[in-house]
Design an enzyme around this catalytic site. Structure first.
Site, PDB file in Angstrom:
ATOM      1  N   GLU A   8      34.860  -5.520  32.688  1.00 37.08           N
ATOM      2  CA  GLU A   8      36.017  -4.814  32.148  1.00 37.08           C
ATOM      3  C   GLU A   8      35.621  -3.441  31.619  1.00 37.08           C
ATOM      4  O   GLU A   8      36.348  -2.461  31.784  1.00 37.08           O
ATOM      5  CB  GLU A   8      36.706  -5.643  31.067  1.00 37.08           C
ATOM      6  CG  GLU A   8      35.867  -5.951  29.846  1.00 37.08           C
ATOM      7  CD  GLU A   8      36.581  -6.907  28.892  1.00 37.08           C
ATOM      8  OE1 GLU A   8      37.405  -7.725  29.352  1.00 37.08           O
ATOM      9  OE2 GLU A   8      36.307  -6.835  27.679  1.00 37.08           O
ATOM     10  N   GLY A  57      27.700  -2.924  22.658  1.00 35.54           N
ATOM     11  CA  GLY A  57      27.112  -3.462  21.439  1.00 35.54           C
ATOM     12  C   GLY A  57      25.611  -3.589  21.558  1.00 35.54           C
ATOM     13  O   GLY A  57      25.023  -3.438  22.638  1.00 35.54           O
ATOM     14  N   GLY A  58      24.980  -3.868  20.424  1.00 33.29           N
ATOM     15  CA  GLY A  58      23.527  -3.945  20.381  1.00 33.29           C
ATOM     16  C   GLY A  58      22.956  -5.026  21.272  1.00 33.29           C
ATOM     17  O   GLY A  58      21.956  -4.812  21.969  1.00 33.29           O
ATOM     18  N   ILE A  59      23.579  -6.229  21.277  1.00 34.22           N
ATOM     19  CA  ILE A  59      23.050  -7.324  22.094  1.00 34.22           C
ATOM     20  C   ILE A  59      23.233  -7.049  23.581  1.00 34.22           C
ATOM     21  O   ILE A  59      22.271  -7.169  24.358  1.00 34.22           O
ATOM     22  CB  ILE A  59      23.659  -8.674  21.679  1.00 34.22           C
ATOM     23  CG1 ILE A  59      23.246  -9.008  20.237  1.00 34.22           C
ATOM     24  CG2 ILE A  59      23.214  -9.776  22.632  1.00 34.22           C
ATOM     25  CD1 ILE A  59      23.892 -10.248  19.672  1.00 34.22           C
ATOM     26  N   GLY A  72      38.720  -9.869  26.751  1.00 35.38           N
ATOM     27  CA  GLY A  72      38.435 -10.483  28.037  1.00 35.38           C
ATOM     28  C   GLY A  72      37.369 -11.560  28.007  1.00 35.38           C
ATOM     29  O   GLY A  72      36.910 -12.010  29.065  1.00 35.38           O
TER      30      GLY A  72
END
Length: 432
Positions: A239, A218-220, A337
Site C-alpha cells: 500500500e 517505521g523503524g521496524i 491495511g
C-alpha cells in the site's frame, strides 16, 4: 489555443475561489498523506466560520491545518479514516471522529454512498498532452471519490510526478484548478535502534529470494529493509512505497521478476518519503500507482506467491488478538491495511504474514504481550488471521496451534522480566 488549454484556462482559479465551491453539509475527501493539497485546505480553513456541517475525510493527514479546531467543529470537522500526528490529539480528546473500515473497502463505501464524497481536494501533476492529471501520490480511495463527487478540485504542482497506473483524472472531470509550486512534504527515514534491528533480523531471515513484499513506514519495517539488500528477485506489492523500498530497488534486490500479479511492476497506492522517491515515480515504466481496492484486495495481492506482509501492532494477547490501532479505548492510528495484507499473505502460496512489536513499552515497564488486551482496545487483526509474531526475543508461529500452544509460544518471545507473570496469568485464565 487548443481545446484542452482553453479548458485548463477556464478552470484555473485562486484557492479561495476553489474553496468557495464547498457547500454546507458537504463531505470533502482528501487523499492519504502527501496527496493532501495545502493551498486548498488553507483556503478551506480560512472560510470555515461561514460554513456549517462540513466534514473532511482523510487517512493520515500530515499538516495540522487551521480547520483542526474544536471551536469550529460545527463548521468544518475532521472525520478520520486513520489517525496520525495531525489529528491524533483531537481523536483522543473526542472532537475528531473516525470511520472504522478496512483500507481496501473505503472505495466501496464511497461508491455505495455509505461514506459521503461530495467534494475532492487533491494534489495533482501538471496536465499531459491528452488532458490528464496524475493523482500519483495517493490514488487510494480518492479515485472512487472522483467518480462520485459533485466537485473535483486539484492543486497542480510541478513537483508531483506523473506516474503510470490507474491514477489519472481528465480535465473534463475537474471543476477547479489551483496552481502551486510549494515543495512537497517529505518524510525522512526513521531511526533504527537495537530492538528494531533485532526484530528486523528475525523477519529478514524468514524472507526468501523471490518473495513479494508489503512493508510500511517505521523503524521496524526499515530495519527489515536494511537487512534485505543481499536478497534476489524480490517483488513489491504494497500500500505504501517509501524510501526503504526505493533503497531495495536501487540495490538491485527488487526486480519484480517472480511476481504472480503484474510481473515486472512495483505496485503501490500511496507514496510517503523524500523528493528522490517522488522523482522515482515520474514516468517510470517499472512502477504503477493504483487505487486501494486493487492493491489491498487480499485475493489480488495473494496472486503473488511468497507474499510477505510486515505490519506492526501495539499489543497482543496470549491467544493472538492484535490491538494495533488504540491504547485501550483511546484511538491511536486506525485499521488501515493490516488485515488486508495479513489475509493476503495467508492466501498466498508460501506466504508469510508478520506482526512485529517490541516486547515492552513505557521504558520497559509494560509488556506488550498481555494475558488479555487492555479493556476497550480496538481489535484489529483476529486470532484466526495472525501467523508470525516477532519481538526482539524471537518468532512465534501461531497458525494451526492450539490456544495453549499459542500462549507458550508468545510467552517465550516476551521480555524475560515478564515471562513468569504472564505464565501465572495464563494459568489463572486456564490457558495453561
Amino acid at each position: 489555443m487548443s481545446n484542452l488549454q482553453e479548458l485548463y484556462a477556464a478552470r484555473r482559479m485562486s484557492a479561495a475561489d476553489a474553496a468557495a465551491q464547498v457547500r454546507d453539509g458537504d463531505t470533502i475527501v482528501v487523499p492519504t498523506g502527501v496527496g493532501e493539497p495545502p493551498a486548498l485546505l488553507e483556503a478551506l480553513s480560512a472560510r470555515r466560520h461561514e460554513l456549517n456541517d462540513v466534514a473532511v475525510s482523510q487517512i493520515l493527514p500530515l499538516r495540522k491545518f487551521a480547520y483542526f479546531d474544536p471551536a469550529t467543529r460545527a463548521n468544518v470537522r475532521h472525520d478520520a479514516y486513520f489517525f496520525g500526528g495531525a489529528n491524533r490529539a483531537g481523536g483522543q480528546a473526542g472532537w475528531v471522529d473516525f470511520v472504522p473500515a478496512y483500507f481496501s473497502e473505503l472505495p466501496m463505501l464511497i461508491e455505495r454512498g455509505l461514506s459521503p464524497a461530495d467534494v475532492v481536494m487533491s494534489m495533482a501533476s501538471p496536465m499531459d498532452e491528452h488532458g490528464y492529471f496524475a493523482l500519483s501520490l495517493a490514488p487510494d480511495y480518492t479515485m472512487a471519490a472522483v467518480r462520485k463527487a459533485r466537485v473535483v478540485l486539484l492543486e497542480v504542482n510541478p513537483e508531483v510526478p506523473f506516474a503510470y497506473g490507474d491514477c489519472h483524472v481528465h480535465i473534463s472531470q475537474v471543476a477547479g484548478l489551483v496552481e502551486s509550486d510549494a515543495p512537497l512534504f517529505e518524510v525522512g527515514m526513521p531511526e533504527i535502534g537495537e530492538v528494531q534491528r533485532a526484530i528486523g533480523g528475525f523477519v529478514a531471515d524468514l524472507i526468501e529470494d523471490g518473495s513479494t513484499l508489503q512493508i510500511g513506514y517505521g523503524g521496524i519495517p526499515d530495519a527489515v529493509v536494511s537487512q534485505l539488500q543481499h536478497k534476489k528477485d524480490l517483488g513489491i506489492h504494497t500500500e505504501m512505497i517509501g524510501d526503504g523500498i526505493l533503497s531495495l530497488i536501487e540495490a538491485g534486490a527488487v526486480n519484480n521478476s517472480r511476481k504472480g500479479f503484474m510481473r515486472g511492476k512495483t505496485i503501490a497506492t500511496f507514496a510517503l518519503g523524500s523528493r528522490r522517491l517522488y522523482r522515482h515515480l515520474h514516468r517510470n515504466p517499472a512502477l504503477e500507482m493504483h487505487p486501494v481496492e486493487l492493491v489491498n484486495d487480499p485475493y489480488v495481492a495473494a496472486r503473488n506467491d511468497k507474499l510477505c506482509a510486515i505490519n506492526a501492532t501495539l499489543q497482543i494477547d496470549l491467544i493472538g488478538q492484535c490491538g494495533s490501532e488504540s491504547l485501550g479505548p483511546s484511538p491511536y492510528s486506525g485499521t488501515g491495511g493490516q488485515v488486508d495484507f495479513i489475509r493476503a499473505a495467508n492466501r498466498s502460496k508460501d506466504g508469510k504474514g508478520f506482526i512485529v512489536l517490541p516486547s515492552t513499552a513505557k521504558n520497559g515497564s509494560v509488556s506488550r504481550i498481555a494475558p488479555m488486551l487492555t479493556p476497550g482496545t480496538h481489535v484489529t487483526t483476529s486470532k484466526n488471521d495472525v501467523n508470525y509474531v516477532v519481538t526482539e526475543y524471537g518468532v512465534a508461529q501461531l497458525r494451526g496451534k492450539t490456544a495453549k500452544q499459542r500462549a507458550e509460544a508468545l510467552i517465550a518471545i516476551a521480555h524475560p522480566d515478564f515471562r513468569a507473570e504472564l505464565r501465572a496469568a495464563a494459568q489463572a485464565i486456564r490457558l495453561l
